[in-house]
Design a protein around this motif. Structure first.
Motif, mmCIF file in Angstrom:
data_model
loop_
_atom_site.group_PDB
_atom_site.id
_atom_site.type_symbol
_atom_site.label_atom_id
_atom_site.label_comp_id
_atom_site.label_asym_id
_atom_site.label_seq_id
_atom_site.Cartn_x
_atom_site.Cartn_y
_atom_site.Cartn_z
ATOM 1 N N THR A 289 -15.131 25.959 4.394
ATOM 2 C CA THR A 289 -14.869 25.229 3.147
ATOM 3 C C THR A 289 -13.892 25.999 2.262
ATOM 4 O O THR A 289 -12.954 25.424 1.701
ATOM 5 C CB THR A 289 -16.189 24.984 2.384
ATOM 6 O OG1 THR A 289 -17.062 24.213 3.204
ATOM 7 C CG2 THR A 289 -15.941 24.253 1.076
ATOM 8 N N LEU A 290 -14.124 27.298 2.159
ATOM 9 C CA LEU A 290 -13.209 28.118 1.356
ATOM 10 C C LEU A 290 -11.802 28.106 1.953
ATOM 11 O O LEU A 290 -10.810 27.995 1.223
ATOM 12 C CB LEU A 290 -13.736 29.554 1.264
ATOM 13 C CG LEU A 290 -14.930 29.765 0.318
ATOM 14 C CD1 LEU A 290 -15.485 31.174 0.462
ATOM 15 C CD2 LEU A 290 -14.525 29.520 -1.132
ATOM 16 N N GLY A 526 -6.365 33.538 -4.015
ATOM 17 C CA GLY A 526 -6.950 34.452 -3.035
ATOM 18 C C GLY A 526 -7.964 35.388 -3.671
ATOM 19 O O GLY A 526 -9.028 35.672 -3.094
ATOM 20 N N THR A 527 -7.657 35.868 -4.856
ATOM 21 C CA THR A 527 -8.582 36.755 -5.572
ATOM 22 C C THR A 527 -9.877 36.022 -5.899
ATOM 23 O O THR A 527 -10.977 36.558 -5.743
ATOM 24 C CB THR A 527 -7.934 37.276 -6.873
ATOM 25 O OG1 THR A 527 -6.763 38.010 -6.537
ATOM 26 C CG2 THR A 527 -8.887 38.155 -7.649
ATOM 27 N N ILE A 532 -15.676 34.836 -4.886
ATOM 28 C CA ILE A 532 -16.735 33.912 -4.441
ATOM 29 C C ILE A 532 -17.459 34.506 -3.242
ATOM 30 O O ILE A 532 -18.693 34.516 -3.172
ATOM 31 C CB ILE A 532 -16.138 32.532 -4.100
ATOM 32 C CG1 ILE A 532 -15.644 31.831 -5.374
ATOM 33 C CG2 ILE A 532 -17.167 31.658 -3.384
ATOM 34 C CD1 ILE A 532 -14.892 30.537 -5.124
ATOM 35 N N GLU A 533 -16.698 35.005 -2.273
ATOM 36 C CA GLU A 533 -17.287 35.599 -1.060
ATOM 37 C C GLU A 533 -18.189 36.775 -1.406
ATOM 38 O O GLU A 533 -19.205 37.003 -0.740
ATOM 39 C CB GLU A 533 -16.170 36.069 -0.124
ATOM 40 C CG GLU A 533 -15.423 34.946 0.578
ATOM 41 C CD GLU A 533 -16.031 34.594 1.920
ATOM 42 O OE1 GLU A 533 -17.240 34.838 2.101
ATOM 43 O OE2 GLU A 533 -15.299 34.075 2.764
ATOM 44 N N ALA A 534 -17.837 37.532 -2.442
ATOM 45 C CA ALA A 534 -18.622 38.718 -2.804
ATOM 46 C C ALA A 534 -20.058 38.359 -3.181
ATOM 47 O O ALA A 534 -20.964 39.185 -3.043
ATOM 48 C CB ALA A 534 -17.948 39.453 -3.964
ATOM 49 N N ASN A 535 -20.273 37.126 -3.627
ATOM 50 C CA ASN A 535 -21.628 36.692 -3.966
ATOM 51 C C ASN A 535 -22.538 36.641 -2.741
ATOM 52 O O ASN A 535 -23.757 36.642 -2.870
ATOM 53 C CB ASN A 535 -21.591 35.303 -4.626
ATOM 54 C CG ASN A 535 -21.026 35.333 -6.030
ATOM 55 O OD1 ASN A 535 -21.713 35.660 -6.984
ATOM 56 N ND2 ASN A 535 -19.751 35.001 -6.159
#
Length: 573
Positions: A289-290, A526-527, A532-535
């Motif tokens: 999705t990302l 991208g940042t 978001i991924e860090a969550n």
């Protein structure tokens, strides 16, 4: 021959003990204390005699039944009009009578009774009493039992609590069971006939193909009367259990119990694997999705830049045409004459005005076009965040937190998922999650608006702030350079150089406009994706741990299953 048989039996027992040891290690690795105790107890009882476990409701006559079966002439199991304590008695063979209290709820009684050389008897408290340590029965004796003797009142063998307990014995542990209608002296012949048939039918409904049901009277047996019902029961025991068969039967029963426990673990592991696969698919779906949302946002950036360049090209083409026309011989002469006799600016002033007009047009029209496109980009990025939030909330739960074996794993996963939801909610609600200093030369200028927006709502404010930047900051100084070129104008011989310089700087400015804006926005997107991924870091750690643990547990389970199957096959050859 007997020595050979005994040696073979001892070897098979030792082999089974090693397998159950592996099973015990598996339960410890799983972290299920109750199951680990059950397996440990099973391992310890491999070398004990064939075990009869007497169960039934309070006042069904269990203790009297045990006393009559042993036929010692004395009261071994305490029988009383009122329910006794919840003490469990394990009756074993001993050269002399003695009692050993193992704990407040378990007592071992040793008796010099011949039948106890081959069997042991466990007398348990009633199944329908409120007993604080009732689990002593289920945890210690049902799993390790070799035959369950289910005692009912002959006049009323249909109480639901007794049959609920039978479902645990037969359904959960697949234990061999015989049924005894005790106190037959209190029932009429007609009642006995109906109840014997009724119990047999109920047992068939519960899954026993050929139920064995006996009607006995312990009172009459102890009074020495005939037709007490104990003779057929004793004959059944002699034909099917004693006479040298008990040790091998116990070995097979222990294999079956170990297999039952191992398959309980297998069923739990299957659910746990399905949960892991679902969580892995969920995580992959988040990444996909990302990827898709970032690609869509980047595509919008490309369209935005394309639209801005169209506007940029239109403005600069018009100014180039104006420049070429004004620098022609006719244009210069006309402008020089007009400036001499009127208010028309001279060539140099005209060039300065042209440069200012170019700057004004670029700033105003590019900002307007940027504003039109930024709203769509902000909505796309917001949609990405909202989609991830919905997917987190919709994560599939397969392994429930009340699972018999893996409830702790399910609870741990539930906590990790709840933390993920809470953390992501906090992430969405914080303005800092969506800001990026590299986007702006002067971050303070937009701070009040950001504070008013808050969280994801600040996205539009952040992106819209791009349109407040001077175009000269984006184009890398094209206008300044053009101003210098214009300021150097003094002779007709420089006309061609001025036009070429203008075209060159406009072209380079166009490239810088596209590159700077595209880089800023795509780096920003991208940042944001990485933030978001860090969550998901804790969730990813859980998945990594779970994958390694599952491989170990599944491998050990398969090895135990294969070893039990081989042993069972060797015994049946």
């Amino acid at each position: 021959m007997a020595n050979l048989i005994d040696a073979g039996l001892q070897a098979d027992r030792a082999r089974l003990e090693e397998i159950i040891k592996r099973l015990h290690e598996l339960t410890i690795r799983i972290g299920h204390e109750e199951m680990a105790r059950t397996v440990s107890d099973l391992r310890n009882r491999i070398f004990e005699p064939f075990m009869f476990v007497i169960v039934g409701e309070v006042k069904a006559g269990k203790s009297s039944f045990v006393n009559a079966l042993l036929a010692t002439g004395e009261e071994i199991a305490k029988a009383a009009p009122q329910p006794m304590t919840d003490t469990i008695q394990q009756i074993l063979y001993g050269e002399e009578r003695r009692e050993v209290t193992v704990n407040p709820y378990l007592k071992k009684v040793f008796l010099p009774v011949e039948i106890l050389r081959e069997i042991a008897i466990v007398d348990t408290p009633g199944t329908n009493t409120i007993v604080e340590h009732h689990q002593e029965i289920t945890e210690q004796f049902i799993p390790a039992s070799d035959l369950i003797v289910f005692v009912f009142e002959a006049k009323n063998p249909y109480r639901q609590s007794a049959w609920d307990f039978f479902q645990y014995i037969h359904g959960d542990w697949r234990k061999k069971t015989i049924f005894v209608l005790q106190q037959s002296d209190l029932a009429t012949p007609q009642e006995l006939e109906v109840n014997l048939a009724g119990v047999a039918e109920k047992a068939r409904q519960e899954g026993i193909a050929e139920p064995r049901v006996f009607a006995v009277s312990a009172r009459d047996e102890q009074l020495g009367q005939e037709d007490t019902g104990f003779a057929p029961l004793r004959q059944f025991i002699a034909d099917n259990i004693t006479g040298g068969r008990a040790p091998r039967l116990k070995l097979n029963n222990s294999i079956l119990t170990a297999s039952t426990i191992n398959e309980k673990i297998a069923d739990g592991l299957l659910l746990r694997r399905r949960q892991f696969d679902a969580d892995t698919a969920f995580r992959t779906d988040i990444q996909t999705t990302l990827d898709e949302q970032v690609a869509q946002s980047n595509k919008q950036v490309d369209l935005m830049v394309e639209n801005l360049l169209l506007t940029y090209d239109g403005i600069t083409r018009a100014k180039l045409s104006e420049l070429e026309s004004g620098l022609s011989m006719f244009g210069l002469v006309k402008r020089s004459i007009a400036s001499t006799f009127g208010s028309t600016p001279g060539p140099k002033e005209w060039l300065e005005n042209l440069a200012r007009d170019l700057e004004t047009d670029l700033n105003e029209k590019l900002r307007a076009r940027l504003n039109e496109n930024v709203v769509d980009l902000a909505e796309t990025i917001q949609q990405m965040v909202k989609t991830i939030d919905l997917k987190i909330r919709g994560s599939q739960t397969i392994l429930s937190n009340d699972h018999e074996i893996f409830s702790s794993i399910a609870e741990r996963r539930e906590n990790v998922l709840r933390d993920l939801q809470d953390q992501f909610n906090r992430f969405v609600g914080k303005t800092e999650s969506f800001t990026d200093e590299s986007l702006f030369a002067d971050r303070d200028s937009i701070a009040p608006n950001l504070a008013a927006g808050g969280g994801m709502a600040a996205l539009g404010v952040i992106l819209m702030a791009l349109s407040t930047l001077p175009v000269v900051d984006v184009t890398g100084g094209v206008l300044t350079t053009i101003g210098v070129i214009f300021a150097g104008f003094s002779t007709r011989g420089k006309r061609k150089r001025i036009v070429q310089g203008f075209e060159r700087e406009v072209t380079e400015g166009r490239a810088r406009l596209a590159g700077e804006l595209e880089e800023k926005l795509k780096v920003y997107i991208g940042t944001l994706r990485r933030r978001i991924e860090a969550n998901f870091s804790r969730f990813d750690e859980m998945l990594d741990r779970e994958e390694k643990n599952l491989l170990i547990l599944e491998g050990t389970h398969r090895e135990v299953r294969e070893e039990l199957d081989r042993l069972s096959g060797d015994l049946n050859v």
